[in-house]
Design an enzyme around this catalytic site. Structure first.
Site, PDB file in Angstrom:
ATOM      1  N   HIS A 125      69.930  23.757  44.498  1.00 35.39           N
ATOM      2  CA  HIS A 125      70.473  22.553  45.131  1.00 35.39           C
ATOM      3  C   HIS A 125      71.961  22.341  44.881  1.00 35.39           C
ATOM      4  O   HIS A 125      72.547  21.375  45.365  1.00 35.39           O
ATOM      5  CB  HIS A 125      69.704  21.289  44.685  1.00 35.39           C
ATOM      6  CG  HIS A 125      69.960  20.908  43.262  1.00 35.39           C
ATOM      7  ND1 HIS A 125      69.289  21.473  42.206  1.00 35.39           N
ATOM      8  CD2 HIS A 125      70.824  20.023  42.706  1.00 35.39           C
ATOM      9  CE1 HIS A 125      69.723  20.950  41.067  1.00 35.39           C
ATOM     10  NE2 HIS A 125      70.665  20.066  41.351  1.00 35.39           N
TER      11      HIS A 125
HETATM   12  C1  UD1 Z   1      72.360  14.863  42.735  1.00 33.43           C
HETATM   13  C2  UD1 Z   1      73.440  14.985  41.663  1.00 33.43           C
HETATM   14  C3  UD1 Z   1      73.332  16.343  40.989  1.00 33.43           C
HETATM   15  C4  UD1 Z   1      71.935  16.578  40.468  1.00 33.43           C
HETATM   16  C5  UD1 Z   1      70.917  16.378  41.565  1.00 33.43           C
HETATM   17  C6  UD1 Z   1      69.548  16.459  40.991  1.00 33.43           C
HETATM   18  C7  UD1 Z   1      75.578  13.834  42.088  1.00 33.43           C
HETATM   19  C8  UD1 Z   1      76.978  14.007  42.530  1.00 33.43           C
HETATM   20  N1  UD1 Z   1      74.771  14.887  42.271  1.00 33.43           N
HETATM   21  O1  UD1 Z   1      72.616  15.861  43.715  1.00 33.43           O
HETATM   22  O2  UD1 Z   1      74.242  16.382  39.903  1.00 33.43           O
HETATM   23  O3  UD1 Z   1      71.866  17.888  39.979  1.00 33.43           O
HETATM   24  O4  UD1 Z   1      71.086  15.067  42.149  1.00 33.43           O
HETATM   25  O5  UD1 Z   1      68.576  16.691  41.921  1.00 33.43           O
HETATM   26  O6  UD1 Z   1      75.222  12.788  41.596  1.00 33.43           O
HETATM   27  N2  UD1 Z   1      68.247  13.159  49.714  1.00 33.43           N
HETATM   28  C9  UD1 Z   1      67.050  12.815  50.274  1.00 33.43           C
HETATM   29  N3  UD1 Z   1      66.177  12.103  49.532  1.00 33.43           N
HETATM   30  C10 UD1 Z   1      66.425  11.712  48.261  1.00 33.43           C
HETATM   31  C11 UD1 Z   1      67.659  12.060  47.709  1.00 33.43           C
HETATM   32  C12 UD1 Z   1      68.556  12.784  48.448  1.00 33.43           C
HETATM   33  O7  UD1 Z   1      66.775  13.148  51.409  1.00 33.43           O
HETATM   34  O8  UD1 Z   1      65.575  11.060  47.632  1.00 33.43           O
HETATM   35  C13 UD1 Z   1      69.204  13.977  50.504  1.00 33.43           C
HETATM   36  C14 UD1 Z   1      70.201  13.135  51.298  1.00 33.43           C
HETATM   37  O9  UD1 Z   1      70.448  13.786  52.499  1.00 33.43           O
HETATM   38  C15 UD1 Z   1      71.426  13.193  50.433  1.00 33.43           C
HETATM   39  C16 UD1 Z   1      71.329  14.579  49.811  1.00 33.43           C
HETATM   40  O10 UD1 Z   1      69.949  14.800  49.626  1.00 33.43           O
HETATM   41  O11 UD1 Z   1      72.620  13.020  51.173  1.00 33.43           O
HETATM   42  C17 UD1 Z   1      72.063  14.704  48.508  1.00 33.43           C
HETATM   43  O12 UD1 Z   1      71.675  13.680  47.591  1.00 33.43           O
HETATM   44  P1  UD1 Z   1      72.691  13.206  46.437  1.00 33.43           P
HETATM   45  O13 UD1 Z   1      72.001  12.267  45.535  1.00 33.43           O
HETATM   46  O14 UD1 Z   1      73.981  12.772  47.039  1.00 33.43           O
HETATM   47  O15 UD1 Z   1      73.026  14.543  45.694  1.00 33.43           O
HETATM   48  P2  UD1 Z   1      72.069  15.690  45.182  1.00 33.43           P
HETATM   49  O16 UD1 Z   1      72.414  16.950  45.882  1.00 33.43           O
HETATM   50  O17 UD1 Z   1      70.669  15.227  45.213  1.00 33.43           O
HETATM   51  N1  UDP Z   2      61.915  19.312  38.587  1.00 33.84           N
HETATM   52  C1  UDP Z   2      60.721  18.801  39.063  1.00 33.84           C
HETATM   53  N2  UDP Z   2      60.260  19.225  40.277  1.00 33.84           N
HETATM   54  C2  UDP Z   2      60.921  20.153  41.032  1.00 33.84           C
HETATM   55  C3  UDP Z   2      62.154  20.671  40.532  1.00 33.84           C
HETATM   56  C4  UDP Z   2      62.626  20.216  39.314  1.00 33.84           C
HETATM   57  O1  UDP Z   2      60.073  17.985  38.386  1.00 33.84           O
HETATM   58  O2  UDP Z   2      60.437  20.492  42.121  1.00 33.84           O
HETATM   59  C5  UDP Z   2      62.421  18.810  37.299  1.00 33.84           C
HETATM   60  C6  UDP Z   2      62.783  19.860  36.270  1.00 33.84           C
HETATM   61  O3  UDP Z   2      61.665  20.234  35.506  1.00 33.84           O
HETATM   62  C7  UDP Z   2      63.822  19.122  35.431  1.00 33.84           C
HETATM   63  C8  UDP Z   2      64.534  18.256  36.456  1.00 33.84           C
HETATM   64  O4  UDP Z   2      63.653  18.161  37.570  1.00 33.84           O
HETATM   65  O5  UDP Z   2      63.172  18.270  34.500  1.00 33.84           O
HETATM   66  C9  UDP Z   2      65.839  18.887  36.865  1.00 33.84           C
HETATM   67  O6  UDP Z   2      66.354  18.190  37.947  1.00 33.84           O
HETATM   68  P1  UDP Z   2      67.331  18.845  39.011  1.00 33.84           P
HETATM   69  O7  UDP Z   2      67.205  20.324  38.984  1.00 33.84           O
HETATM   70  O8  UDP Z   2      67.093  18.135  40.289  1.00 33.84           O
HETATM   71  O9  UDP Z   2      68.756  18.365  38.498  1.00 33.84           O
HETATM   72  P2  UDP Z   2      69.818  18.974  37.473  1.00 33.84           P
HETATM   73  O10 UDP Z   2      69.141  19.146  36.161  1.00 33.84           O
HETATM   74  O11 UDP Z   2      70.343  20.248  38.056  1.00 33.84           O
HETATM   75  O12 UDP Z   2      70.900  17.956  37.433  1.00 33.84           O
END
Ligand code: UD1
Ligand code: UDP
Length: 380
Positions: free
Chosen positions: A210
């Site tokens: 991601h």
């Molecule tokens: C965010 C964090 C990242 C973290 C990740 C964990 C920031 C800058 N980024 O990235 O550090 O590793 O979460 O997963 O804070 N969306 C949905 N449903 C949801 C959430 C998001 O559809 O419940 C989609 C939306 O299109 C959104 C995109 O995902 O624009 C990105 O979501 P966003 O929270 O901005 O950043 P992540 O890539 O999820």
């Molecule tokens: N995780 C989860 N389901 C998934 C993928 C990840 O429960 O399908 C959990 C994973 O075990 C860890 C956390 O989500 O505890 C990590 O989150 P993510 O990778 O979204 O964010 P990051 O750590 O990169 O910020």
């Protein structure tokens, strides 16, 4: 009088860091009222509700409902809404975790109201300022008052960045994410997720992707999807890929859905919805190898002793490479092929658990907050 402490969650990796803190504070309810504020940065049931259930966390006391948006928009919306909560609640301290937009937004808001801030998972640095998370980490650590650190590199980074005059406020305490892992392991051992997908232990690769650097650009995303499909053919292993919403949206936006359909039909490639915490833990513990660009997954695979190939050129969690099972792999096809080849054919990297990753970090944090932080001049 009991003091109010607010912990902020927003995105998926925040829930597993805060759940153990909430449990640990419950043992001190005579002194502290601990409440959870959910900014709503992540909002899909599979990215949010599932974790409250799996981690047995109560409903958040405050839900800000900010949703998605550009960085400035999302950060600003959290600030506007969180300020209202702070003004109404007058907390003695706020706790932020990790490095997401909600982390910096709430830190900045609280500090402008002169509210003390504790940062859990402070000091981590990838030294890559193109990552939004790196900017969030640097800014949060510049502003916060108490730094709770998961690994020695975090302490070293903070001292280099000017914390030496307040080194007493840096606490190396271990990793609350590993506390959650300990909490959920018994349930993960009972999970039926492998049977549900007809998977056998140690016969599949688990993948998560991601990071914007891997999924926001069509050529790169296509190359990584192709590699996943290739693994099923070359190594005769199943690939289990729970797809993050950012990645799923980009697949559609870049017109890669056709490729997506094609790879879905490749034998052994399981494209899944984001998994709940317990099922994902079960998938991790039985995987042959994990391919990821996640921060938290690098740590969990190290704790579980499962090989992890991180498709990035940097990590903010170097202890997972020096002591743990993690190996950084340049996210290009040939480097990934070579790394997989070594995992499948050579002896496995030996690994040890990083110091203090023992499931008791939250207890250390709450004890420190109650016995040390709450008695500093901030609170007099
Ligand atoms: C965010 C964090 C990242 C973290 C990740 C964990 C920031 C800058 N980024 O990235 O550090 O590793 O979460 O997963 O804070 N969306 C949905 N449903 C949801 C959430 C998001 O559809 O419940 C989609 C939306 O299109 C959104 C995109 O995902 O624009 C990105 O979501 P966003 O929270 O901005 O950043 P992540 O890539 O999820
Ligand atoms: N995780 C989860 N389901 C998934 C993928 C990840 O429960 O399908 C959990 C994973 O075990 C860890 C956390 O989500 O505890 C990590 O989150 P993510 O990778 O979204 O964010 P990051 O750590 O990169 O910020």
């Amino acid at each position: 009088m009991t003091k109010s402490i607010l912990s902020v969650v927003g995105a998926r990796p925040n829930f597993m860091k805060v759940a153990p803190l909430h449990r640990a504070f419950a043992a001190h309810s005579d002194r502290v009222r601990h409440s959870i504020v959910h900014t709503g940065q992540h909002y899909d049931a599979a990215m949010s509700d599932a974790f409250f259930r799996d981690l047995q966390m109560p409903e958040p006391a405050f839900f800000l409902g900010v949703g998605s948006g550009g960085h400035a928009e999302q950060t600003a919306r959290v600030m506007v809404e969180f300020e209202k909560v702070c003004l109404a609640e007058q907390p003695a301290m706020i706790i932020v975790v990790g490095d997401v937009n909600s982390t910096i937004a709430c830190t900045l808001t609280a500090k402008k109201l002169d509210i003390p801030v504790a940062h859990v998972e402070a000091g981590l640095r990838s030294f890559d300022r193109t990552m939004p998370e790196e900017l969030n980490r640097i800014a949060t650590d510049a502003l916060c008052d108490f730094a709770f650190v998961t690994e020695q590199s975090g302490v070293d980074n903070l001292l280099r960045e000017g914390w030496s005059s307040r080194a007493d406020n840096i606490f190396l305490v271990g990793n609350t994410m590993i506390d959650s892992l300990h909490f959920a392991l018994p349930a993960a051992r009972e999970s039926s997720v492998l049977a549900q997908h007809r998977l056998k232990p140690s016969t599949y690769v688990l993948a998560t992707l991601h990071r914007p650097s891997n999924v926001d650009e069509p050529t790169q995303l296509r190359a990584l999807l192709e590699i996943l499909a290739e693994v099923t053919q070359t190594y005769h292993r199943d690939v289990v890929f729970p797809v993050h919403p950012r990645t799923r949206k980009n697949i559609e936006r870049f017109g890669l859905a056709g490729l997506f359909d094609l790879v879905t039909s490749a034998k052994g490639l399981h494209l899944l919805e984001p998994q709940g915490y317990i099922d994902f833990l079960a998938l991790m513990m039985h995987a042959d190898v994990v391919l990821t660009d996640s921060g938290g997954v690098q740590e969990e695979t190290t704790a579980l002793g499962v090989p992890c190939l991180t498709l990035r050129t940097t990590t903010e969690r170097p202890v997972t490479c020096t002591l743990g099972t993690n190996v950084l792999v340049r996210p290009v096809p040939n480097a990934i092929r070579n790394a997989l080849q070594s995992v499948f054919t050579e002896s496995r990297k030996s690994a040890t658990l990083p110091p203090l990753w023992d499931g008791k970090a939250a207890e250390r944090i709450t004890t420190t907050i109650l016995n040390t932080c709450l008695s500093t001049s901030f609170f007099s």
